[in-house]
Every structure is written in C-alpha cells, then in structure tokens.
Scaffold this active site. Structure first.
Site, PDB file in Angstrom:
ATOM      1  N   GLU A 230      -9.832   5.617   3.049  1.00 43.60           N
ATOM      2  CA  GLU A 230     -10.646   4.516   3.552  1.00 43.60           C
ATOM      3  C   GLU A 230      -9.688   3.372   3.856  1.00 43.60           C
ATOM      4  O   GLU A 230      -8.598   3.310   3.298  1.00 43.60           O
ATOM      5  CB  GLU A 230     -11.655   4.074   2.485  1.00 43.60           C
TER       6      GLU A 230
ATOM      7  N   SER B  91       1.915  -9.609  -0.876  1.00 46.43           N
ATOM      8  CA  SER B  91       1.514  -8.201  -0.756  1.00 46.43           C
ATOM      9  C   SER B  91       1.687  -7.607   0.632  1.00 46.43           C
ATOM     10  O   SER B  91       1.850  -6.402   0.767  1.00 46.43           O
ATOM     11  CB  SER B  91       0.064  -8.034  -1.209  1.00 46.43           C
TER      12      SER B  91
ATOM     13  N   LYS C 186       0.815  -1.218   0.000  1.00 49.35           N
ATOM     14  CA  LYS C 186       0.000   0.000   0.000  1.00 49.35           C
ATOM     15  C   LYS C 186       0.853   1.276   0.000  1.00 49.35           C
ATOM     16  O   LYS C 186       0.448   2.299  -0.539  1.00 49.35           O
ATOM     17  CB  LYS C 186      -0.946   0.002   1.197  1.00 49.35           C
TER      18      LYS C 186
HETATM   19  C1  LIG Z   1      -1.578  -7.021   2.430  1.00 49.72           C
HETATM   20  C2  LIG Z   1      -2.731  -6.698   1.564  1.00 49.72           C
HETATM   21  N1  LIG Z   1      -2.873  -7.338   0.392  1.00 49.72           N
HETATM   22  C3  LIG Z   1      -3.912  -7.081  -0.425  1.00 49.72           C
HETATM   23  C4  LIG Z   1      -4.893  -6.175  -0.091  1.00 49.72           C
HETATM   24  C5  LIG Z   1      -6.058  -5.988  -1.023  1.00 49.72           C
HETATM   25  O1  LIG Z   1      -6.038  -4.788  -1.737  1.00 49.72           O
HETATM   26  P1  LIG Z   1      -5.674  -4.757  -3.274  1.00 49.72           P
HETATM   27  O2  LIG Z   1      -6.540  -5.759  -3.949  1.00 49.72           O
HETATM   28  O3  LIG Z   1      -5.981  -3.372  -3.683  1.00 49.72           O
HETATM   29  O4  LIG Z   1      -4.247  -5.071  -3.422  1.00 49.72           O
HETATM   30  C6  LIG Z   1      -4.789  -5.475   1.119  1.00 49.72           C
HETATM   31  C7  LIG Z   1      -5.810  -4.486   1.490  1.00 49.72           C
HETATM   32  O5  LIG Z   1      -5.952  -4.028   2.562  1.00 49.72           O
HETATM   33  C8  LIG Z   1      -3.668  -5.745   1.967  1.00 49.72           C
HETATM   34  O6  LIG Z   1      -3.548  -5.122   3.136  1.00 49.72           O
END
Ligand SMILES: Cc1ncc(COP(=O)(O)O)c(C=O)c1O
Lengths: 267, 403
Positions: free
Chosen positions: B118, B385, B96
C-alpha cells in the site's frame, strides 16, 4: 445452553437436510426495505438469517457487500439498526445471528453488545476478524448471555488451528469455501469439501459453508457435504439490480426458493 | 551495553504492546502471518541475513546516512542545536527503503515471487517497486485515487520501475482504503504473495518486523550524536503517520530516560476542527487494520476519514507500540497543523538548502516549538525522513507559485 440456531441444526440433522442461511447488512438499502427483504428471504425458504453490521473497512468483503455496506452507512445505519433488524428477523420466526467485524463491537462495549443481542432474541454472533487469541472478553460475555460464538475457518488453516478454533465455536463452524473475499463465483471451489472433511475430523459441530455460493446448483453441491449453506452477495446483487420494490422482492423470494430446492435435492 | 540488543518494551509472543497490538484478521491470513513471524525470527538469529542486509545498505541504500547540523534553521528554534538524521539521502528518497529491503529478503527466504504494497505518499510504493526490480519480484502497489493525484510523480516512478499501480476508488480514496484493498488481495493470493506493509501498523508481526528494520536509523544516529556532541540529545523528534520512521529513531533511545521522545502528528486544519490525522492526540483506542491502537472513529466504531496536506501522514490509525509508549508516558505526541508544517518546510528550504518531504516538515515544525521551549542549551535530533521532490506540486500550489 441451546439457542434457536442450535435447535434448528438439531432438527435439520434429524431430517438429513442442510439449512439455508441468508445474509443482509442492516440498513440496506434502507432499514424499512431491509425488513421487507428479510421477510421475502424467509418466505422463499431461508431458514436462518445473518444480519451484517455495516462497517467502514470490511477487508473480508468483495465489491458487492462493500458497496452495500457503504450505502447503509451513508443512510446512517449503526448499532441500533443492527439490533432492530435482528429483532424483526427473530419475530418472523428465523433463528438469527449478527455478523460483525470486531471494531464496532469493541467500540460499543463487548458486554453491552452481548446483552443487547440476547435481549433482541439473537442466537449469536459471527466474528470474521476476531482471532481466538483475542477472544477472552467475548467468550465470557457470550457465555454469560448464552450466545453462539461463530468463527470463520479457511482452507489455509493448519490442522492445529482448525482444532483450536473449532473448539471455540458454537452454533456452527463457518467454513470459508475458498481463499478470498465474499462475492459470487462461477463454481464452488474443490477446497470447500476438503476443508469440511478436515473440520469433521476434529469436530462434530455443524459446519456451514460460505463465500461464493449463489446458484441452486452450487447450493445442492454444498448441501451434499455441509450442514448449512450461506448466501449473501447473490441476494444483495438482486437489490442492487432491481431494487427492493415488488420486482426486487419477488426475485429475492425466487432465489431463496430455488436455493432451498437445491438443498432439498441434495438429501 | 550493546545498544543494538536493547529490546525493552517489546511485544509479547502474540504481538501485544500492553493492551495494544495483537491480531484482528480473517483466519485465512493466520498461516501467512505465522510463516512471516517465523521467517523473521529465524532471519534475526542468522548472521548471514544481517550480513546480506548490511551489505545492501552499504552498497545500495547508501547507509550509514549522515547527520547534518542545521545552524541557520536553529536560529528559528530558540537557538537550540538542531541535528538532522538524513534519511532523505537514502536511495529512493526516504526511510521507507530500510524496511523494504529487509522484507524483500524475507520474501526471498519464504520463496514467494510476488509482493503487494500500500502507499500514501508513494514513497513506500517506490521503495517496494525498487526492491521488486532489484530482486526480480512481481510488484503491485495499491494507492488511493486521491493520492495518485497529489503524488503523481511517484506514480510515474513506480511504473517506470515496472510495478503495477492500482488506484483505489473505495471509501476516502486514501491510504486507509489502499490498505483494505491490499488485505483483500493478500487474502486471495496469500500462497504466492507477500504483503510488504510499509509502516509499524497492521497485525502482528508487522509492527515488530518493520520496527526491527527501521531501528537502524536510531542505532546509527545515537552513535553519531554521541561522537559529534559527546552527549545524548535532549529530545528526539519525528513525524508520525503509521509511525515507522518515528519508532525507528526512538527505539534505540528508549532506555535513555533523559532523552525525550516526541512524535509529531498531522494536525491538518487543527485537531479541534475534526479535519486532521492526529490519531493519538485526537483519537481513542479501537481496532483498525488488524491491530488495536489509537484510531479516529465514531461512536459506531466506523473509521473516520483523516485529513492532512501530507499524503504520507493521512491515516486514521497509528502503530500499537506508539499507543503503548504514549500511555506509559515514555513518548509524547503533538499535533502540527498543515500551516505550521508548510512554514517549517519553507524555512528548511531557505535556511539550509534542503527540501524536505511534507511529512518530515511536521517534525521540523515540532523542532521549532520544542526548541523555543527548551532554549539554546538543548540539542534536538530530528529524523529527516524524506526528501520533498514528490511534493513540489503540492508546495507550489500551497505557496501560489506558478509552475
Ligand atoms: C518521507 C516520509 N516520512 C514519513 C512518512 C510517514 O510514515 P511513517 O509514520 O510510517 O514513518 C512517510 C510515508 O509515506 C514518508 O514518505
């Protein structure tokens, strides 16, 4: 093409008087009571009715209309209740439009929606989150069914935007009096008159002002420079406080009467 | 071929990805969206902007993030080679921050002093609060009340960083409702405030801006995988909530036709049960939060509540570019159930010594599936992620561990 709403504005213009437009979501607090509320509004002096399509994600609305929409949805209100209440309102003699976020219209089918609005005697639709860039489909279906297309403009709209959006409008131009969501405010923002003046310089269509108007004095103030005064949250708040029994309906009618007197005194 | 410059499948000037995207918002926001689109275009063309952002990533985020080969985990994935792009090692613990720093710089350029955001899992909220502290901006984060409970650690982090956290009590009290409240704040305070949206959803230009700031994941990873293995991966996998980490790693591979792009959605208790957040697998085209894309909605166009064990994936919409890539067949989307995700979560902890976010665990579960389908000759690149510190309570509850 001339809808009942168009005719109402022409008539009121000849009398140099603004019209009073009342808003209520379909199915609030129940469909049966909504019909009585609409009647009380009209009996009290509301000239035109705006039926809200209760939607799960109303980003233009403040807490009062949010709560009302949520309650209506919980009661099962959907597209049928919208058309049904529209018909009720039209049969009571008030030019009537539907106000709906775009999602429900698109889900139902744009063509079918336009046909049903026309079939139930509706004059048009207010689309608060439909930008004119996304309007091709709606434009052609509304034209085919001789419906007014009412878009909302805001104090932040650039002159260029104002002239483009007002060209798309018919029936009236909905001027949001302030930057914000629906709900009663203590005073009418100075932005409202400024915005209406800016609209007048690019368009000679009727302009109605909404957002934040709830009292006789505010109605009078707005009626001095606009062709229509839109009131929603103030009516809904009465229902939330007093219900829609004898007491609530009486208060609704009183508010309509007092707003209407405010408008009359602005002449 | 300059990978950094590939821009195929881009939106048109109005933000349309094929039939998806665009703008469905109150007219009051148009001026701000136009201003933002202009600021982004100007910044993208300005070498000074890239220099500043690159420098922040080097000295603050900790980029480039590394690639870890998951050899023991691979045994459970049909023996396929599993490469993890370690976005969990970024400052604040997830991908993020990539988008947040980019948009914070844009905020500065637009002369705005207040940001709102948000958040679902709290990762985007924490990253926003962090950037606000770094740049001296006021920060308000909207978070569904249900999420403030399941991600309490992140609520505390945001407060420590000086942000105000507003619990949202409307509707489903999750991410969808937090976005509604943020939009209402924005409509009211748009002159002073930038809405720092955290994923590739929302009205144009957000899906494009957020993607442009997340592409760095894929740009780095593509190079790293080529250096490490001498070839492109067979598949790139990522979890999909709104879709920002997924589009970030997919985008630089879009022109590489041999590379399968696979998004893993939150299947909750199973798509067939209705309790899920698998928007593409289990939804249909519609409009939500200012954009047209796949949405979970009923016949009246009302948004249906989503369900997932992972707060960050618990969203009934998805970015319009994913909807388009899906329809074109360029990317595939599959649901992963809560149980599948938690199994993969535990497996990564125990086989590699990495505690992933539960969001990320959906991508890992996808790797187990795809690895077993493709076999040991395949190479899978997975976007790790985020890290799982925030999820310790949820995981302990799930596995019945006393804390
Ligand atoms: C670690 C992590 N991965 C994925 C996501 C999902 O968001 P996005 O689909 O925008 O990557 C989030 C959202 O809070 C997250 O914290």
């Amino acid at each position: 093409m001339s809808t009942p709403l168009d005719k109402l504005f022409t008539l009121s213009k000849s009398k140099n008087r603004a019209i009073l437009i009342g808003y209520l979501p379909a199915g609030f607090p129940t469909q049966k009571k909504a019909k009585k509320i609409i009647k009380a509004m009209i009996d009290g002096g509301v000239d035109a009715i705006e039926i809200g399509y209760p939607y799960s994600d109303p980003v233009m609305d403040g807490p009062v209309i949010q709560a009302a929409s949520e309650q209506a949805i919980e009661n099962g209100a959907g597209v049928n209740e919208v058309f049904d209440l529209l018909k009720t309102s039209v049969n009571l003699g008030a030019p009537s439009v539907v106000m709906s976020y775009w999602s429900p219209i698109e889900k139902y089918g744009v063509e079918k929606f336009a046909i049903e609005i026309a079939k139930n005697g509706g004059s048009g639709v207010i689309t608060p989150d439909l930008t004119y860039e996304e309007s091709d489909d709606w434009r052609s279906q509304a034209q085919k069914n001789s419906l007014n297309r009412i878009y909302v403009v805001a104090p932040s709209s650039s002159d260029d935007r104002l002239s483009k959006v007002t060209k798309e409008c018919s029936g009236f131009i909905y001027a949001a009096s302030l930057m914000g969501v629906t709900g009663a405010r203590a005073s009418v923002s100075a932005n409202a008159k400024q915005l209406v003046d800016r609209i007048r310089s690019v368009s000679n269509k009727p302009v109605a002002v909404g957002l934040g108007v709830s009292t006789k004095q505010q109605a009078q103030e707005v009626a001095a420079f606009a062709d229509g005064v839109i009131v929603g949250s103030a009516f809904i708040k009465i229902v939330q406080e007093s219900g829609a029994g004898r007491k609530g309906l009486k208060r609704i009618k009183q508010l309509a009467k007092s707003l209407s007197e405010g408008i009359e005194s602005a002449k | 071929m300059d990978i950094a410059k590939i821009k195929s499948f881009d939106s048109d000037v109005l933000g349309h990805f094929g039939p998806y995207g665009g703008r469905f918002v109150p007219e009051a926001l148009i001026a701000a969206l136009d201003e933002l689109a202009d600021a982004h275009l100007t910044a993208q063309a300005d070498p000074e902007f890239h220099k500043e952002l690159d420098n922040l990533h080097k000295t603050y985020t900790g980029r480039p993030s590394i690639i870890t080969e998951a050899k023991r985990f691979s045994e459970y994935a049909g023996g396929a080679r599993v490469l993890l792009k370690r976005e969990d090692l970024n400052h604040t613990g997830s991908h993020k921050i990539n988008n947040v720093l980019g948009q914070a710089l844009l905020t500065k350029r637009m002369g705005k002093k207040r940001i709102i955001a948000e958040t679902g899992a709290g990762q985007h909220g924490v990253a926003s609060a962090t950037a606000a502290a770094l740049f001296g901006l006021e920060c308000v984060v909207y978070m569904g009340e249900a999420d403030t409970k399941r991600q309490a650690l992140n609520v505390a982090r945001m407060k420590l960083l000086g942000a105000e956290v507003v619990p949202v009590t409307q509707g489903s009290k999750t991410l969808k409702d937090a976005i509604n409240e943020a939009m209402r704040d924005w409509v009211t305070n748009v002159e002073t405030t930038h809405y720092l949206l955290g994923t590739v959803a929302g009205p144009h230009p957000f899906p494009t801006i957020v993607r442009d700031f997340q592409r760095i994941i894929g740009v780095e990873a593509r190079k790293q995988v080529l250096e490490l293995t001498g070839k492109l991966p067979d598949a790139v996998l990522a979890c999909v909530g709104g879709g920002s980490n997924a589009i970030g790693i997919f985008h630089p591979f879009i022109e590489d036709k041999s590379v399968r792009l696979i998004g893993l959605e939150a299947g909750g208790k199973g798509v067939e049960t209705g309790f899920h957040a698998a928007t593409i697998s289990g939804g249909s085209p519609g409009v939500l939060h200012g954009t047209r894309s796949y949405v979970l909605q009923d016949k009246n166009g009302q948004t249906v509540e989503s369900h997932s064990i992972s707060a960050g994936l618990d969203y009934p919409g998805v970015g319009p570019e994913h909807a388009y890539l899906n329809d074109l067949g360029r990317a595939e989307y599959r649901p992963i159930t809560d149980d599948q995700a938690m199994y993969a979560f535990s497996l990564l902890c125990k086989s590699e010594g990495i505690i992933p976010a539960i969001e990320t665990a959906h991508a890992l579960a996808g790797a187990l599936e795809i690895g077993n389908e493709l076999g040991k000759d395949a190479t899978l690149l997975i976007n790790l992620s985020g890290r799982g510190d925030k999820d310790v309570q949820t995981a302990a509850d799930y596995f019945g561990l006393p804390l």
